[in-house]
Structure formats: C-alpha cells, structure tokens
Design an enzyme around this catalytic site. Sequence first.
Site, PDB file in Angstrom:
ATOM      1  N   SER A 222      40.596  30.515  32.756  1.00  0.00           N
ATOM      2  CA  SER A 222      41.022  31.299  31.594  1.00  0.00           C
ATOM      3  C   SER A 222      40.380  30.818  30.298  1.00  0.00           C
ATOM      4  O   SER A 222      39.222  30.596  30.221  1.00  0.00           O
ATOM      5  CB  SER A 222      42.533  31.239  31.454  1.00  0.00           C
ATOM      6  OG  SER A 222      42.971  32.068  30.425  1.00  0.00           O
ATOM      7  N   ASP A 290      44.788  41.786  35.852  1.00  0.00           N
ATOM      8  CA  ASP A 290      44.977  40.656  34.934  1.00  0.00           C
ATOM      9  C   ASP A 290      45.436  41.194  33.586  1.00  0.00           C
ATOM     10  O   ASP A 290      44.775  42.042  32.980  1.00  0.00           O
ATOM     11  CB  ASP A 290      43.659  39.893  34.782  1.00  0.00           C
ATOM     12  CG  ASP A 290      43.809  38.584  34.028  1.00  0.00           C
ATOM     13  OD1 ASP A 290      44.627  38.524  33.089  1.00  0.00           O
ATOM     14  OD2 ASP A 290      43.102  37.624  34.366  1.00  0.00           O
ATOM     15  N   HIS A 319      47.080  36.963  36.046  1.00  0.00           N
ATOM     16  CA  HIS A 319      46.282  36.006  35.282  1.00  0.00           C
ATOM     17  C   HIS A 319      46.538  34.596  35.809  1.00  0.00           C
ATOM     18  O   HIS A 319      47.613  34.036  35.619  1.00  0.00           O
ATOM     19  CB  HIS A 319      46.627  36.094  33.800  1.00  0.00           C
ATOM     20  CG  HIS A 319      45.748  35.240  32.926  1.00  0.00           C
ATOM     21  ND1 HIS A 319      44.415  35.520  32.717  1.00  0.00           N
ATOM     22  CD2 HIS A 319      46.009  34.105  32.228  1.00  0.00           C
ATOM     23  CE1 HIS A 319      43.891  34.604  31.921  1.00  0.00           C
ATOM     24  NE2 HIS A 319      44.840  33.724  31.612  1.00  0.00           N
TER      25      HIS A 319
END
Length: 355
Positions: A222, A290, A319
């Site tokens: 991320s 996501d 996510h």
Amino acid sequence: MLLLGLSPAWSLSLESPAAREALLLGSGAGCCGWSLALCCAAAAYAAYYYLRTIAKKPQLVTGSESFCRFLQDHCPVVTETYYPTVWCWEGRVQTLIRPFITDRPYVQYRNELITAADGGQISLDWFDNHDSVPYPDSNSRPTILLLPGLTGTSKESYILHMIQQSKTLGYRCVVLNYRGIAGENLLTPRTYCAANTEDLETAVNYVHNLYSSAALMASGVSMGGHRRMFDKLFDMNLVMKAKTIREFDKQFTSVMFGYPTLEDYYADASPYRRLKRIGIPVLCLNSLDDVFSPDHAIPVAIAKQNPNVALILTSYGGHIGFLEGLWPRKCTYMDRVFKQFVQAVFEHGSKIFNL
C-alpha cells in the site's frame, strides 16, 4: 377438511387426544421438512453463486510473454483460483477485518538508526535470520527490504507474516520504518509522502553497501508524527481538523514537500508517470474491489507497454485483505504470492533478468 381422503376408521380415531396430537406432530414435521428443504436450497444457491461469481482465477497482465511464462512456471499461485473467505469476501469487509483476525507471529528485531542527508533519522528493524539453513553465510544471505503501508511499521501483521514466509526460505529481512511513526523522535520537521523516495533510496544504498554480496529485492505494501516540530511551518490546528485524507494532504503533505497544489502532489505520486520507466522486473498485486485503489485507477494499459511490469488482479480481496480459508488467521493469498515470487527471483534470477 383435514379428514378429506381418510378412511372412516381413521375418521373415528381422530376423536381421541392421542390421535390429534399425532396429527399435529406430523404437521410440525412437515413444516420442519419444508424449512430444511428451503435451507438446503438457499445453501446450494449460495454455494453456486460463490463458485460462479466470487471464486475466480486472477487476471495476469504483463507486457512480456517471457515474464508471463516465468510467473506461470515459478509462481503457480498466479494461475490458481483465489477463494476468498466465504463469509467475508467483500472488499470493505476484508479490509476492515484483516488487522483484527490475522495472527501476529513473533519476530525478534534488531533496531538500527541511520541518518538521512537532511539530518533526519531513519529507523530500520532487522530480522537477520541467523538460523538460516540454505544461506548460513550472512554476507551472501538474500535480503528483502520491506516497506509498510501508510502509517504502518514493522509491527503490522502483514509485515510479520511476510517475515515468517521469508524465514522459512532462509532469507534476511529489514523493515523501513517511516519517519515519526515507529516511536522515534523526529529530528527535522519532515515525515514522508507517497511521492518522495529519498529515504527509500538512502535505505537501499545503506543495505546494499552493508551486504554487497547478497541479492537484494524490495516488497512494498500500500502506501504520526510529533507535533512540536511542525508548529513553526504549518497551521496544525487546521491540519488536525481534516476529516478526509484529501483535506489532510492539502493542508499538510503537499505543503511539506513544496507542491504548489494538492493536484500537483497527486499527479507526482501517481504511478502512471513512472510505470513506463521501470527497468527491473516488478510484480504488483491488486484486487479490483480495493476501496483505496479501485479497478478504474489501475494502470492496466500502461502495464501492458512495459515488459518489466506484471499485474495480478483478483476480483475480490479488498485493501491488503486477500483473506482465504474459513478462519483466515494464518497465511493469506498475498502471503503466498509474496513467498513464491521472492523465491522465484532469488533462486531463478538468471531467467527473470534475461527476459
């Protein structure tokens, strides 16, 4: 009407209390039978829907047929069906549940502080893996630089799982803790942002120089602070009133790194401008549901133009979720992708670099 179709003998017998009770029980059994049938039908439909709609093989997108073959040969997970946890397959649910449901393997770190060019302090947490059987020589032991997500540190469950996967393969790991969020004091009025890679460059050079004979690769997931350092440069009262990431970036992040506008920061941080220039093999995993990086934001067309880039796109996973199994406390789909790819690179590197 209840007697319709019954013989006279049965008609007479229904006058007894026992007979009436038996009939009522029979009617109850019929209701239970219908309920059971409905439950079975609902379960069958749910299973059909899950297998037909939810459980799918990921899309493999790459600009190179040879890179595609490399992944298919050495990372079989990219060709397998991903079965999200059946009771929490939806992206937002996976995103929210993962931090709470996955376990946290114990990892003994060795902390090291290094100094950046501007005088700032960077915290590195090492997992040396001295018990490595495949690579007993520390100088040549493959090293993985792990980069946590936004506000993440070496204590995140997904980082601990990645280290656990690396440990079984005999590799060494080092986690880059971003400035100001790992319990270390800020020495300069600067944290980090998605577009700034100076601290990463400092860490890469340091680790490479320290173990120049060891293979090195990085894995990022991320994308805090101490307030007194910022009061001189920012209106922190206004910053702390931000209710969205966009508001925070407008008042704080974009100002810290000298961007004229918020849009300039977001444009510079976007992978669209850099994807074409990637010169080493890179594998990216993203789910299409996501909540932070949705399907319309994934640069599929650009990825197809670069033979060094490969995307694994799952239909579900949220996510950094990618939960699988009925009780997903252990290994996730992301963990399996990570383990197979790093092993493929370290053990079959000559093939991937000759693409």
